[in-house]
Design a protein around this motif. Structure first.
Motif, PDB file in Angstrom:
ATOM      1  N   GLY A  11      15.218   3.925   4.385  1.00 48.01           N
ATOM      2  CA  GLY A  11      15.619   4.549   5.455  1.00 48.01           C
ATOM      3  C   GLY A  11      15.396   6.019   5.578  1.00 48.01           C
ATOM      4  N   LEU A  12      15.963   6.653   6.755  1.00 49.04           N
ATOM      5  CA  LEU A  12      16.092   8.118   6.928  1.00 49.04           C
ATOM      6  C   LEU A  12      16.886   8.668   5.915  1.00 49.04           C
ATOM      7  CD1 LEU A  12      15.993   8.564  10.796  1.00 49.04           C
ATOM      8  CD2 LEU A  12      14.331   9.069   9.238  1.00 49.04           C
ATOM      9  N   ALA A  13      17.682   8.074   5.373  1.00 52.55           N
ATOM     10  CA  ALA A  13      18.874   8.403   4.588  1.00 52.55           C
ATOM     11  C   ALA A  13      18.204   8.811   3.070  1.00 52.55           C
ATOM     12  CB  ALA A  13      20.055   7.412   4.431  1.00 52.55           C
ATOM     13  N   GLU A  26      14.183  -1.894  11.520  1.00 56.09           N
ATOM     14  CA  GLU A  26      12.547  -1.461  11.539  1.00 56.09           C
ATOM     15  C   GLU A  26      12.392  -0.131  11.900  1.00 56.09           C
ATOM     16  OE1 GLU A  26      13.870  -3.466  15.516  1.00 56.09           O
ATOM     17  OE2 GLU A  26      14.439  -3.798  13.537  1.00 56.09           O
ATOM     18  N   VAL A  27      13.090   0.515  12.601  1.00 59.34           N
ATOM     19  CA  VAL A  27      12.820   2.087  12.753  1.00 59.34           C
ATOM     20  C   VAL A  27      13.048   2.790  11.695  1.00 59.34           C
ATOM     21  CG1 VAL A  27      13.315   3.915  14.073  1.00 59.34           C
ATOM     22  CG2 VAL A  27      13.485   1.594  15.359  1.00 59.34           C
ATOM     23  N   GLU A  28      13.949   2.559  11.015  1.00 60.03           N
ATOM     24  CA  GLU A  28      14.515   3.027   9.511  1.00 60.03           C
ATOM     25  C   GLU A  28      13.356   2.926   8.526  1.00 60.03           C
ATOM     26  OE1 GLU A  28      17.027   5.065   8.519  1.00 60.03           O
ATOM     27  OE2 GLU A  28      18.778   4.902   9.963  1.00 60.03           O
ATOM     28  N   HIS A  73       0.948  -1.175   0.102  1.00 63.85           N
ATOM     29  CA  HIS A  73      -0.113   0.078  -0.049  1.00 63.85           C
ATOM     30  C   HIS A  73       0.770   1.263  -0.051  1.00 63.85           C
ATOM     31  CE1 HIS A  73      -2.063   3.398   2.162  1.00 63.85           C
ATOM     32  NE2 HIS A  73      -3.171   2.774   1.309  1.00 63.85           N
ATOM     33  N   ASP A  74       1.895   1.382   0.825  1.00 66.69           N
ATOM     34  CA  ASP A  74       2.756   2.669   0.850  1.00 66.69           C
ATOM     35  C   ASP A  74       3.539   2.604  -0.484  1.00 66.69           C
ATOM     36  OD1 ASP A  74       1.697   2.691   3.397  1.00 66.69           O
ATOM     37  OD2 ASP A  74       3.712   2.023   4.387  1.00 66.69           O
ATOM     38  N   ARG A 105       8.398   5.143   5.659  1.00 66.17           N
ATOM     39  CA  ARG A 105       7.085   4.688   5.258  1.00 66.17           C
ATOM     40  C   ARG A 105       6.138   5.910   5.903  1.00 66.17           C
ATOM     41  NH1 ARG A 105       8.407   1.991   1.110  1.00 66.17           N
ATOM     42  NH2 ARG A 105       9.173  -0.135   1.316  1.00 66.17           N
ATOM     43  N   ILE A 106       6.325   6.259   6.976  1.00 68.11           N
ATOM     44  CA  ILE A 106       5.393   7.226   7.454  1.00 68.11           C
ATOM     45  C   ILE A 106       5.417   8.468   6.761  1.00 68.11           C
ATOM     46  CG2 ILE A 106       5.068   8.697   9.484  1.00 68.11           C
ATOM     47  CD1 ILE A 106       5.679   6.242  11.279  1.00 68.11           C
TER      48      ILE A 106
END
Length: 380
Positions: free
Chosen positions: A252-254, A284-286, A185-186, A291-292
């Motif tokens: 991830g954030l990068a 999993e946090v990345e 979905h994302d 995704r958010i």
């Protein structure tokens, strides 16, 4: 070779071979234990001996079907065992067959049937003892009861263990399906939304401003290529054993800068800010942070009618905070299918939280807190 292949196709499954081996082993044990009529001085007529051997064969052979009809097999074995002990003067170990059948009933989860069969056998032996059977006294009857109770208990423990393992496997499979659905979905939603915006812009500009139209088409090409790449990575968990694993690093954030550039190419004024001291984060946090942000930008392109978006990532010693705000229509656009529930699930899975509502300038805001001080290994 053809004959071997045909035999491989018709041979029974491995568990059926195990059933046959068990039935044969019980038959050998009972037959050898009751070999008295065949050696030494005879104590019973030959017809009785033949009948006893037939009961041994029937009780042992019935064990081959115990997986398919456990209760019926146990009743048949109990009847054959009772007939053997009532007719034969030799005390062979045929009771082992009934113990195996009783265990199979309990292991299949049929606890009431197993208890009833055990009680029926104890009552039958007790009646025989009261009727003058000198081979079984009160102590032996008590020990038999204990053995049967233990067999039922062991069978029930096995059933409970199997049920628990099955439930854990089902839950894990359900969670994996949910994760894959959320990722699809994302990934698909974000890039398809950008492609839709860019294609609309290209159609409007193709005659008036061909240069801008070419720019929009180039953005569509880039978004579609990125969508395919991430879709392959997401579906990699379903690949065949002989396929190569995806080699691209997980989002991830990068890579949030890529999302920002994609949103800018769709005509939005997107600004990204970072505060705090960045540190290596668990994978999993990345992924959840990426995704958010991705889903929030997707919702902006779909629902907000915004022109400006701000993405702020704040690093703290044991958590990451993410805030995405826009100048669109505000909370009224929270509609089914917006993906907000999926973002909340990602945050909760990490022990965090996600809130949505009005932004400081009247638009819409998504605020997420993702803790990472939970002992997870950081991304290498």
């Amino acid at each position: 070779m053809v004959l071997l292949g045909s035999f491989a196709r018709v041979r029974p499954p491995r568990d059926r071979w195990a059933d046959a081996a068990l039935a044969g082993g019980v038959f050998v044990l009972a037959a050898v234990g009751g070999v008295g009529p065949l050696v030494g001085e005879r104590e019973e007529p030959w017809p009785v001996t033949v009948f006893g051997l037939a009961m041994i064969a029937a009780a042992s052979g019935a064990l081959w079907f115990r997986r398919r009809r456990p209760v019926a097999v146990a009743l048949g074995v109990l009847a054959a065992t009772a007939a053997y002990y009532l007719v034969s003067v030799y005390d062979g170990p045929l009771l082992v067959a009934f113990v195996v059948a009783l265990y199979a009933v309990a292991a299949e989860g049929l606890l009431r049937a197993a208890v009833a069969l055990a009680a029926l056998s104890v009552v039958a032996v007790g009646v025989g003892t009261l009727a003058g059977n000198e081979d079984v006294n009160g102590v032996a009857l008590f020990m038999l009861t204990g053995w049967l109770v233990a067999v039922v208990a062991l069978g029930w423990v096995r059933h409970s263990r199997q049920a628990y393992v099955h439930e854990v496997e089902q839950r894990a499979a359900g969670e994996e399906r949910l994760r894959i659905a959320r990722d699809l979905h994302d990934v698909v939603g974000h890039h398809i939304s950008l492609i839709s915006v860019q294609s609309t812009a290209a159609l409007h500009r193709i005659e008036k401003d061909p240069t801008q139209a070419r720019t929009a088409l180039a953005a569509i090409k880039s978004s579609s290529r990125e969508a395919l790449r991430e879709l392959r990575a997401t579906l990699g968990v379903l690949r065949q054993v002989d396929e190569e694993a995806p080699t691209a690093p997980p989002p991830g954030l990068a890579r949030i800068g890529e999302l920002v550039e994609s949103a800018r190419s769709a005509g939005f004024d997107v600004r990204a800010h970072t505060s705090g001291e960045p540190e290596p984060l668990p994978t999993e946090v990345e992924l959840a942070a990426y995704r958010i942000v991705q889903e929030s930008l997707t919702n902006v392109t779909r629902h907000s009618r915004a022109t400006a978006v701000t993405v702020h990532v704040s690093h703290a010693p044991r958590e990451v905070r993410i805030e995405i705000t826009d100048n669109g229509r505000g909370p009224a656009r929270t509609v089914p299918g917006s993906g907000i529930s999926g973002m909340r699930e990602r945050a909760r899975a990490l022990g965090g939280e996600l809130a949505t509502g009005g932004g400081p300038d009247g638009g819409f805001a998504v605020r997420a807190r993702l803790p990472h001080g939970n002992g997870a290994s950081p991304q290498s």
